[in-house]
Scaffold this motif. Structure first.
Motif, PDB file in Angstrom:
ATOM      1  N   LEU A 172      -4.597  -9.452  -6.533  1.00  0.00           N
ATOM      2  CA  LEU A 172      -4.409  -9.397  -5.311  1.00  0.00           C
ATOM      3  C   LEU A 172      -3.571  -9.996  -4.477  1.00  0.00           C
ATOM      4  CD1 LEU A 172      -4.248  -6.820  -3.189  1.00  0.00           C
ATOM      5  CD2 LEU A 172      -6.550  -7.707  -2.258  1.00  0.00           C
ATOM      6  N   PHE A 173      -3.941 -11.166  -4.508  1.00  0.00           N
ATOM      7  CA  PHE A 173      -3.548 -12.338  -3.598  1.00  0.00           C
ATOM      8  C   PHE A 173      -2.084 -12.877  -4.209  1.00  0.00           C
ATOM      9  CE2 PHE A 173      -7.403 -14.773  -1.742  1.00  0.00           C
ATOM     10  CZ  PHE A 173      -7.847 -13.687  -1.214  1.00  0.00           C
ATOM     11  N   THR A 174      -1.987 -12.733  -5.562  1.00  0.00           N
ATOM     12  CA  THR A 174      -0.574 -12.832  -6.048  1.00  0.00           C
ATOM     13  C   THR A 174       0.273 -11.738  -5.778  1.00  0.00           C
ATOM     14  OG1 THR A 174      -1.528 -14.137  -7.847  1.00  0.00           O
ATOM     15  CG2 THR A 174       0.744 -13.104  -8.266  1.00  0.00           C
ATOM     16  N   GLN A 175      -0.231 -10.617  -5.559  1.00  0.00           N
ATOM     17  CA  GLN A 175       0.745  -9.393  -5.310  1.00  0.00           C
ATOM     18  C   GLN A 175       1.015  -9.403  -3.801  1.00  0.00           C
ATOM     19  OE1 GLN A 175      -2.247  -6.528  -6.681  1.00  0.00           O
ATOM     20  NE2 GLN A 175      -1.337  -6.974  -8.731  1.00  0.00           N
ATOM     21  N   LEU A 176       0.068  -9.773  -3.058  1.00  0.00           N
ATOM     22  CA  LEU A 176       0.464 -10.000  -1.477  1.00  0.00           C
ATOM     23  C   LEU A 176       1.351 -11.013  -1.009  1.00  0.00           C
ATOM     24  CD1 LEU A 176      -3.221  -9.482  -0.029  1.00  0.00           C
ATOM     25  CD2 LEU A 176      -1.445  -7.789  -0.425  1.00  0.00           C
ATOM     26  N   LYS A 177       1.289 -12.214  -1.860  1.00  0.00           N
ATOM     27  CA  LYS A 177       2.263 -13.193  -1.739  1.00  0.00           C
ATOM     28  C   LYS A 177       3.518 -12.679  -2.068  1.00  0.00           C
ATOM     29  CE  LYS A 177      -1.088 -16.691  -2.167  1.00  0.00           C
ATOM     30  NZ  LYS A 177      -1.596 -18.045  -3.015  1.00  0.00           N
ATOM     31  N   LEU A 178       3.635 -11.942  -3.051  1.00  0.00           N
ATOM     32  CA  LEU A 178       5.049 -11.207  -3.551  1.00  0.00           C
ATOM     33  C   LEU A 178       5.660 -10.262  -2.420  1.00  0.00           C
ATOM     34  CD1 LEU A 178       7.220 -10.947  -5.741  1.00  0.00           C
ATOM     35  CD2 LEU A 178       5.901  -9.475  -6.714  1.00  0.00           C
ATOM     36  N   LEU A 179       4.687  -9.507  -1.906  1.00  0.00           N
ATOM     37  CA  LEU A 179       5.114  -8.706  -0.814  1.00  0.00           C
ATOM     38  C   LEU A 179       5.812  -9.486   0.190  1.00  0.00           C
ATOM     39  CD1 LEU A 179       2.359  -5.993  -0.862  1.00  0.00           C
ATOM     40  CD2 LEU A 179       4.685  -5.472  -1.229  1.00  0.00           C
ATOM     41  N   ARG A 180       5.119 -10.479   0.479  1.00  0.00           N
ATOM     42  CA  ARG A 180       5.491 -11.454   1.753  1.00  0.00           C
ATOM     43  C   ARG A 180       6.915 -11.998   1.399  1.00  0.00           C
ATOM     44  NH1 ARG A 180       1.919 -16.562   3.067  1.00  0.00           N
ATOM     45  NH2 ARG A 180       2.431 -16.717   0.851  1.00  0.00           N
ATOM     46  N   GLU A 181       7.102 -12.469   0.073  1.00  0.00           N
ATOM     47  CA  GLU A 181       8.381 -12.985  -0.436  1.00  0.00           C
ATOM     48  C   GLU A 181       9.528 -11.867  -0.095  1.00  0.00           C
ATOM     49  OE1 GLU A 181       8.064 -14.327  -3.934  1.00  0.00           O
ATOM     50  OE2 GLU A 181       6.289 -15.956  -3.675  1.00  0.00           O
ATOM     51  N   LYS A 182       9.056 -10.758  -0.415  1.00  0.00           N
ATOM     52  CA  LYS A 182      10.126  -9.590  -0.353  1.00  0.00           C
ATOM     53  C   LYS A 182      10.374  -9.044   0.960  1.00  0.00           C
ATOM     54  CE  LYS A 182       9.813  -8.182  -5.081  1.00  0.00           C
ATOM     55  NZ  LYS A 182      11.445  -8.447  -5.726  1.00  0.00           N
ATOM     56  N   GLY A 183       9.944  -9.768   2.071  1.00  0.00           N
ATOM     57  CA  GLY A 183      10.188  -9.445   3.386  1.00  0.00           C
ATOM     58  C   GLY A 183       8.977  -8.666   4.041  1.00  0.00           C
ATOM     59  N   HIS A 184       7.844  -8.301   3.636  1.00  0.00           N
ATOM     60  CA  HIS A 184       6.722  -7.450   4.056  1.00  0.00           C
ATOM     61  C   HIS A 184       5.934  -8.153   4.931  1.00  0.00           C
ATOM     62  CE1 HIS A 184       7.740  -3.520   2.086  1.00  0.00           C
ATOM     63  NE2 HIS A 184       8.190  -4.388   1.122  1.00  0.00           N
ATOM     64  N   THR A 185       5.270  -7.750   5.828  1.00  0.00           N
ATOM     65  CA  THR A 185       4.371  -8.110   6.801  1.00  0.00           C
ATOM     66  C   THR A 185       2.850  -7.717   6.281  1.00  0.00           C
ATOM     67  OG1 THR A 185       5.997  -8.695   8.562  1.00  0.00           O
ATOM     68  CG2 THR A 185       3.584  -8.880   9.266  1.00  0.00           C
ATOM     69  N   ILE A 186       1.828  -8.638   6.169  1.00  0.00           N
ATOM     70  CA  ILE A 186       0.529  -8.120   6.085  1.00  0.00           C
ATOM     71  C   ILE A 186      -0.425  -8.634   7.172  1.00  0.00           C
ATOM     72  CG2 ILE A 186      -1.278  -8.037   4.436  1.00  0.00           C
ATOM     73  CD1 ILE A 186       1.227  -7.249   3.080  1.00  0.00           C
ATOM     74  N   ILE A 187      -1.212  -7.562   7.547  1.00  0.00           N
ATOM     75  CA  ILE A 187      -2.293  -7.902   8.507  1.00  0.00           C
ATOM     76  C   ILE A 187      -3.608  -7.671   7.825  1.00  0.00           C
ATOM     77  CG2 ILE A 187      -3.867  -7.317  10.468  1.00  0.00           C
ATOM     78  CD1 ILE A 187      -1.101  -6.021  11.766  1.00  0.00           C
ATOM     79  N   PHE A 188      -4.227  -8.949   7.606  1.00  0.00           N
ATOM     80  CA  PHE A 188      -5.307  -9.161   6.556  1.00  0.00           C
ATOM     81  C   PHE A 188      -6.803  -8.934   7.186  1.00  0.00           C
ATOM     82  CE2 PHE A 188      -8.123 -11.836   3.776  1.00  0.00           C
ATOM     83  CZ  PHE A 188      -7.804 -11.006   2.574  1.00  0.00           C
ATOM     84  N   ILE A 189      -7.368  -8.001   7.274  1.00  0.00           N
ATOM     85  CA  ILE A 189      -8.754  -8.170   8.058  1.00  0.00           C
ATOM     86  C   ILE A 189      -9.919  -8.328   6.992  1.00  0.00           C
ATOM     87  CG2 ILE A 189     -10.216  -6.921   9.485  1.00  0.00           C
ATOM     88  CD1 ILE A 189      -8.128  -4.734   9.934  1.00  0.00           C
ATOM     89  N   SER A 190     -10.607  -9.534   7.346  1.00  0.00           N
ATOM     90  CA  SER A 190     -11.483  -9.974   6.458  1.00  0.00           C
ATOM     91  C   SER A 190     -12.862 -10.693   7.092  1.00  0.00           C
ATOM     92  CB  SER A 190     -11.050 -10.903   5.139  1.00  0.00           C
ATOM     93  OG  SER A 190     -12.092 -11.267   4.309  1.00  0.00           O
ATOM     94  N   HIS A 191     -13.875 -10.722   6.429  1.00  0.00           N
ATOM     95  CA  HIS A 191     -14.994 -11.505   6.880  1.00  0.00           C
ATOM     96  C   HIS A 191     -15.205 -12.611   5.999  1.00  0.00           C
ATOM     97  CE1 HIS A 191     -16.459  -7.774   8.986  1.00  0.00           C
ATOM     98  NE2 HIS A 191     -16.532  -8.459   9.894  1.00  0.00           N
ATOM     99  N   LYS A 192     -14.255 -12.773   4.792  1.00  0.00           N
ATOM    100  CA  LYS A 192     -14.487 -13.885   3.903  1.00  0.00           C
ATOM    101  C   LYS A 192     -13.556 -14.981   4.474  1.00  0.00           C
ATOM    102  CE  LYS A 192     -15.702 -10.725   0.020  1.00  0.00           C
ATOM    103  NZ  LYS A 192     -15.377 -10.504  -1.280  1.00  0.00           N
TER     104      LYS A 192
END
Length: 517
Positions: free
Chosen positions: A180-200
């Motif tokens: 998942l982290f690899t995929q989220l970083k790829l999304l960021r590289e392609k110009g997407h923005t992520i809000i990541f809600i977590s308790h971890k």
């Protein structure tokens, strides 16, 4: 870097007069992974619901791309390129991946749905973002990690440039989390923005660019992730320096409290889920149960707590058989149960906190004055447990439905941990709650174990299992594939390999491990 989204002085007050958000000014930069953290009831979920159009603010404004916007529904948010993947996603299991992703916005060809075009679009998206999925596979056949991929693809299919992820790793193995982290970083590289809600917080540190901390409905701080450590973030969440070390003495197990032998049962689809399953838990022992969701943990808990019939085998609590639909008898013997679904199974949300806390205690004569329950004694008990478990509320007389999800979980834990249990079944006891509350629950479980309770801890959080458990079972497809009498030295990655079926013990190894107790 410009802001893709801003909230300006957003406030939301609920009917009980409690501020869920109070003048929150929050911004997310285009092309970043931005963490949103805070204690339960801090206002994170309300803020995200406002941004996604589920809730409407009482005051304040939202800016998207520098222009003020008004979201009356999630459709309005999606039209502005904002998507959200909820913690408990609910696809239609009987539909294919492509059908689920396109549901509600299907491409039409005349009067008919253009299935081939939809399938092609889904396949192109999955390849572009390395979210590989078989578009023709039914969702019911997917693992939890694959279902999550489908949910992310669903937001991308609808054109989302900003994606809100609510506790996305809550039910993933370490291997699935890495993917998942690899995929989220790829999304960021392609110009997407992520809000990541977590308790971890360890994941927040590894993945994100910036962290915004909510505290008591307000934005306490926004900092660059690389400039703070986990303790700094915890301190911002709580408002003071905190230490979350967990000390645990060596276990001293006593007699067998729960013993299961030769268990056979079926799941809701009629599929054989157990054959010849055996396990036991002793007094003064915390036994962790690890497994990817859907491998039999839920059915096993349901059998132990009298909610599901078994086909064969025996389940004995304190030497007596546990039978379907006889939960009152088991509760009277000392069974405590924290269910994984706090909203439907754990609490009566239309009742008050006080009323929820005395469920199961109505035979306790200390709550009576003569023949009737004493309101004053119930009030004293409720106030004590609210204080002891840190339940954030205006009063113990508040209805439970007015609390945040994490505070509802605290109500359930307070009730179940205060009955003097001989056997505690804790099913995902800290899912969706903040680090301080989770630490308190962990310490309470260990205290109960030290007082002689037997504990079965079912969790998708491998760090939790390894930190709290004395011993561990791994379940795959309804079969026990590994048993660790001592968890010392066992890593999340190694445990994840057992959960995925990459590694397993043979029957003789498991039998020997049990016999060494």
């Amino acid at each position: 870097m410009s802001n893709i989204l801003e909230t300006v002085a957003i406030s939301k007050v609920y009917s009980n007069g409690v501020y869920a958000n109070k003048k929150v000014t929050f911004s997310v930069r285009e092309g970043e992974i931005h963490a949103l953290v805070g204690e339960n009831g801090a206002g994170k979920t309300t803020l995200m619901k406002i941004i996604f159009g589920i809730e409407r603010p009482d005051s304040g404004s939202i800016l998207a791309g520098g222009r003020e916007v008004e979201f009356r529904s999630p459709h309005d948010a999606l039209d502005r390129g904002i998507g959200m993947v909820h913690q408990h996603f609910m696809p239609v299991p009987s539909l294919t991946v492509a059908e689920n992703i396109a549901l509600g916005c299907e491409t039409m060809q005349g009067m008919f749905i253009a299935k081939d075009k939809i399938r092609k679009s889904v396949e192109e998206l999955s390849h572009k973002y390395n979210l590989r999925l078989d578009a023709d596979k039914r969702v019911s056949e997917l693992s939890v990690g694959m279902k999550q991929r489908a949910e992310i693809l669903k937001t991308l299919y609808r054109g989302a440039k900003l994606i809100i992820l609510d506790e996305p790793t809550a039910v993933l193995t370490p291997q699935e989390t890495e993917e998942l982290f690899t995929q989220l970083k790829l999304l960021r590289e392609k110009g997407h923005t992520i809000i990541f809600i977590s308790h971890k917080l360890q994941e927040v540190k590894r993945l994100t660019d910036r962290v915004s901390v909510m505290r008591k409905g307000e934005l306490a701080a926004t900092v660059n992730t690389k400039e703070v450590n986990e303790r700094d973030i915890s301190g911002l969440m709580i408002g003071e320096d905190v230490s979350l070390t967990l000390s645990k003495s060596k276990k001293r197990p006593g007699g067998t409290v729960l013993e299961i032998t030769d268990l056979a049962a079926r799941n809701d689809n009629g599929k054989q889920i157990f054959e010849h399953l055996r396990m036991k838990i002793r007094a003064g022992q915390i036994l962790g149960l690890a497994g990817i969701e859907g491998n039999g943990q839920s059915e096993l808990v349901e059998i132990i707590t009298c909610q599901r019939k078994r086909e064969r085998g025996s389940v004995k609590f304190l030497g007596e058989s546990v039978e379907f639909n006889q939960i009152k008898k088991e509760r009277q013997k000392g069974l405590s149960y924290i269910p994984s679904d706090r909203m439907t199974m754990g609490a009566a949300t239309s009742m008050t906190i006080e009323e929820n806390l005395i469920v199961g205690k109505l035979e306790d004569r200390s709550l009576y004055s003569g023949m009737l329950t004493s309101p004053a004694k119930i009030r004293t008990l409720g106030s004590r447990l609210v204080d002891e478990y840190g339940i954030m509320c205006k009063s113990p007389k508040m209805e439970v439905r007015m609390l945040s999800g994490g505070n509802i979980q605290k109500v359930v834990a307070a009730r179940e941990f205060s009955i003097g249990a001989k056997l505690v079944i804790a099913d995902q006891p800290t899912r969706g709650i903040d680090v301080l509350a989770a630490d308190f629950i962990h310490k309470t479980i260990i205290r109960l174990r030290d007082q002689g309770s037997a504990v079965l801890l079912v969790s998708a959080d491998l760090d939790e299992l390894l930190k709290v458990s004395d011993s561990l079972l791994v379940i795959v497809n309804g079969r026990i594939t590994a048993y660790f009498e001592d968890v010392e030295g066992l890593t999340p990655a190694e445990l994840g390999n057992y959960m995925l079926g990459v590694k397993k013990m043979d029957e003789e190894q498991i039998r020997r491990a049990y016999n060494e107790e």
